[in-house]
Design an enzyme around this catalytic site. Structure first.
Site, PDB file in Angstrom:
ATOM      1  N   ASP A  54      -2.447  -5.450 -27.235  1.00 17.29           N
ATOM      2  CA  ASP A  54      -3.716  -6.004 -27.748  1.00 17.29           C
ATOM      3  C   ASP A  54      -4.392  -6.969 -26.768  1.00 17.29           C
ATOM      4  OD1 ASP A  54      -2.961  -4.605 -29.956  1.00 17.29           O
ATOM      5  OD2 ASP A  54      -2.586  -6.339 -31.240  1.00 17.29           O
ATOM      6  N   MET A 100      -6.395   0.893 -31.081  1.00 13.35           N
ATOM      7  CA  MET A 100      -5.702  -0.280 -31.661  1.00 13.35           C
ATOM      8  C   MET A 100      -6.252  -1.600 -31.097  1.00 13.35           C
ATOM      9  SD  MET A 100      -1.684   0.644 -31.940  1.00 13.35           S
ATOM     10  CE  MET A 100      -1.000   1.351 -33.430  1.00 13.35           C
ATOM     11  N   GLU A 110      -9.815  -0.362 -34.220  1.00  8.82           N
ATOM     12  CA  GLU A 110      -9.256  -0.251 -35.585  1.00  8.82           C
ATOM     13  C   GLU A 110      -9.665  -1.452 -36.444  1.00  8.82           C
ATOM     14  OE1 GLU A 110      -4.946  -0.415 -35.328  1.00  8.82           O
ATOM     15  OE2 GLU A 110      -4.964  -2.437 -34.521  1.00  8.82           O
ATOM     16  N   LEU A 141       0.281   6.498 -29.925  1.00  9.61           N
ATOM     17  CA  LEU A 141       0.317   7.179 -28.617  1.00  9.61           C
ATOM     18  C   LEU A 141      -0.065   6.234 -27.496  1.00  9.61           C
ATOM     19  CD1 LEU A 141      -1.586  10.450 -29.638  1.00  9.61           C
ATOM     20  CD2 LEU A 141       0.874  10.163 -29.352  1.00  9.61           C
ATOM     21  N   ARG A 181       0.467   3.161 -27.105  1.00  5.78           N
ATOM     22  CA  ARG A 181       1.412   2.113 -26.721  1.00  5.78           C
ATOM     23  C   ARG A 181       2.774   2.670 -26.289  1.00  5.78           C
ATOM     24  NH1 ARG A 181       2.412  -0.664 -32.685  1.00  5.78           N
ATOM     25  NH2 ARG A 181       4.022   0.802 -33.324  1.00  5.78           N
TER      26      ARG A 181
HETATM   27  O1  F6P Z   1       0.706  -5.628 -31.998  1.00  9.01           O
HETATM   28  C1  F6P Z   1       0.266  -4.479 -31.393  1.00  9.01           C
HETATM   29  C2  F6P Z   1      -0.147  -3.412 -32.366  1.00  9.01           C
HETATM   30  O2  F6P Z   1       0.108  -2.180 -31.720  1.00  9.01           O
HETATM   31  C3  F6P Z   1      -1.578  -3.529 -32.858  1.00  9.01           C
HETATM   32  O3  F6P Z   1      -2.510  -3.027 -31.968  1.00  9.01           O
HETATM   33  C4  F6P Z   1      -1.502  -2.733 -34.131  1.00  9.01           C
HETATM   34  O4  F6P Z   1      -2.514  -3.084 -35.043  1.00  9.01           O
HETATM   35  C5  F6P Z   1      -0.173  -3.125 -34.649  1.00  9.01           C
HETATM   36  O5  F6P Z   1       0.627  -3.419 -33.541  1.00  9.01           O
HETATM   37  C6  F6P Z   1       0.503  -2.068 -35.462  1.00  9.01           C
HETATM   38  O6  F6P Z   1       1.685  -2.593 -35.945  1.00  9.01           O
HETATM   39  P1  F6P Z   1       2.909  -1.760 -36.497  1.00  9.01           P
HETATM   40  O7  F6P Z   1       3.579  -1.126 -35.337  1.00  9.01           O
HETATM   41  O8  F6P Z   1       3.780  -2.815 -37.111  1.00  9.01           O
HETATM   42  O9  F6P Z   1       2.365  -0.782 -37.463  1.00  9.01           O
END
Ligand code: F6P
Length: 415
Positions: A145, A189, A246, A301, A303
């Site tokens: 993020d 995201m 998002e 995808l 990340r």
């Molecule tokens: O903290 C990073 C992140 O990938 C955000 O971009 C996203 O909203 C969130 O984690 C999603 O979290 P989780 O993996 O707990 O669903």
């Protein structure tokens, strides 16, 4: 100077494609500096509380393992979204954690994570002070993020940005094939910060126009204005591609994602799973404009795409791990490692440390001046900031046609 005790490291929060490079940075540096044992918590502090940890030397046994682990996406040790209580004398959660740390003879504690995870480092270092413990607690920054304060950027962001820009280019090309009107909405995201969504702009270049519009959470989202902008674009082009974060919200504070579906449960830090904005917008386009429309959620995808990591990013991820170990060895505690950009051209970044109390739980947003006036694209200054972070590659080790990863050698949850 040598390390005079054992170390423990954990990974927390959402994973990234390079988070294991930071793990390797901590592990290798601690071993090189003489730490007798480096433990890994399984599923962060939550797992530690149930005494779930491993001796990392049983799992990282060779230089090849180190290279494989660097290229392995997602958190090798597992993760958690666990919020510690406020640190007070006599609190049983802290008593338990410190009892386990004592049993393992831990002198150095490292936690790789984002702003929620830095809350853990903050609280543990505060509790250590209360009980006059000499254990040193250091935060290692990580999050796709890019919303951690003080640091120029966070490891994990550059690789996610590289993936987003690359795939956006491919989607834009795909959209050009038919001779009909179409709108593609890409969902990216980033929660309440638009750093990642803005990175879609990097798709723009000699061979690609880039997305037509980009909507960030930093600017209120107006549904009617959005539809007008789509109609306007359709006057001059057949395929319209729009990137949305998002976390885009309406003027009344509701997430656009909430309009289409109930977002369900919140995690320990009060975060909901923010998916559905693109699907909602795409359906509305179909309903109100009537053309072909498609939603593409990059979702997890973006990340875990370790096949297209940024070499700058994976190198810095390693460096922040190593810097945390050196800082702890020199006596620092209650701090997070930061990246300081010294120069843009050539790009040079160095590490530093900063008080974790001023970083934990703070969300760094995209500055308004890096978003255009109409609130539907990022500026050149934004692109200039991100571009160095996506440079160069680190190729996966391919086995049988696929990238090879390192996994925990056995799934036993204790040593
Ligand atoms: O903290 C990073 C992140 O990938 C955000 O971009 C996203 O909203 C969130 O984690 C999603 O979290 P989780 O993996 O707990 O669903």
């Amino acid at each position: 100077m040598r390390m005079n005790g054992n170390a423990i490291v954990g990974q927390s929060g959402g994973p990234t494609a390079v988070i294991n490079s930071s793990l390797v940075g901590v592990y290798k540096t601690a071993r090189d500096l003489g730490a007798p044992t480096v433990y890994g918590m399984l599923n962060g502090v939550q797992g530690l509380l149930s005494e779930r940890y491993v001796d990392l030397s049983n799992h990282i046994q060779s230089d090849l393992d180190i290279e494989l682990l660097k290229r392995t996406p997602s958190s090798f040790l597992g993760s958690c979204r666990f919020k510690l209580p406020e640190p007070e004398l006599g609190n049983e959660v802290f008593e338990k954690i410190f009892e386990i740390l004592k049993k393992l003879d831990i002198r150095y504690f490292f936690y790789i994570g984002g702003n929620d995870s830095m809350d853990t480092i903050k609280k543990l270092s505060d509790y250590a002070e209360l009980i006059h413990s000499s254990i040193r607690f250091m935060g290692v920054p990580k999050t796709i993020d890019n919303d951690l304060d003080v640091t120029d950027h966070t490891p994990g962001f550059g690789s996610a940005a590289k993936y987003i820009a690359s795939i956006t280019k491919e989607i834009i090309r795909d959209g050009l094939v038919y001779d009909i009107d179409s709108v593609t909405i890409i969902e990216i995201m980033g929660r309440n910060a638009g750093w990642l969504a803005g990175a879609a702009a990097l798709a723009k270049g000699e061979d690609c126009e880039g997305p037509d519009l980009i909507f960030l959470p930093e600017v209120e989202f107006d549904m009617e204005l959005f539809m007008d902008k789509v109609r306007e674009l359709q006057k001059t082009k057949k395929s319209v591609v729009i990137a949305v974060s998002e976390g885009i919200r309406l003027a009344d504070g509701r997430y656009v994602a909430e309009l289409g579906a109930d977002l369900g449960r919140e995690d320990a830090f009060g975060h909901k799973i923010l998916t559905g904005a693109a699907t909602y917008l795409s359906r509305e386009i179909g309903r109100q404009i009537g053309c072909k429309s498609r939603a593409i959620e990059f979702n997890t995808l973006q990340r875990c795409a370790s096949h297209i990591v940024s070499r700058v990013d994976i190198t810095e991820a390693f460096q922040v791990g190593g810097a945390a170990v050196k800082a702890a060895m020199e006596g620092q505690t209650g701090k997070m490692v930061t990246l300081k950009r010294v120069s843009d051209d050539p790009y040079i970044c160095v590490t530093d440390t900063f008080d974790v109390h001023k970083i934990a739980n703070v969300e760094k947003k995209v500055p308004r001046e890096w978003i255009n006036e109409s609130g539907d694209y990022v500026t050149e200054a934004f692109e200039h900031y991100v571009r160095p972070l996506i440079q160069a590659e680190l190729t996966p080790m391919m086995v049988d046609g696929l990238p090879r990863h390192l996994t925990l050698r056995d799934k036993a949850h204790k040593n």
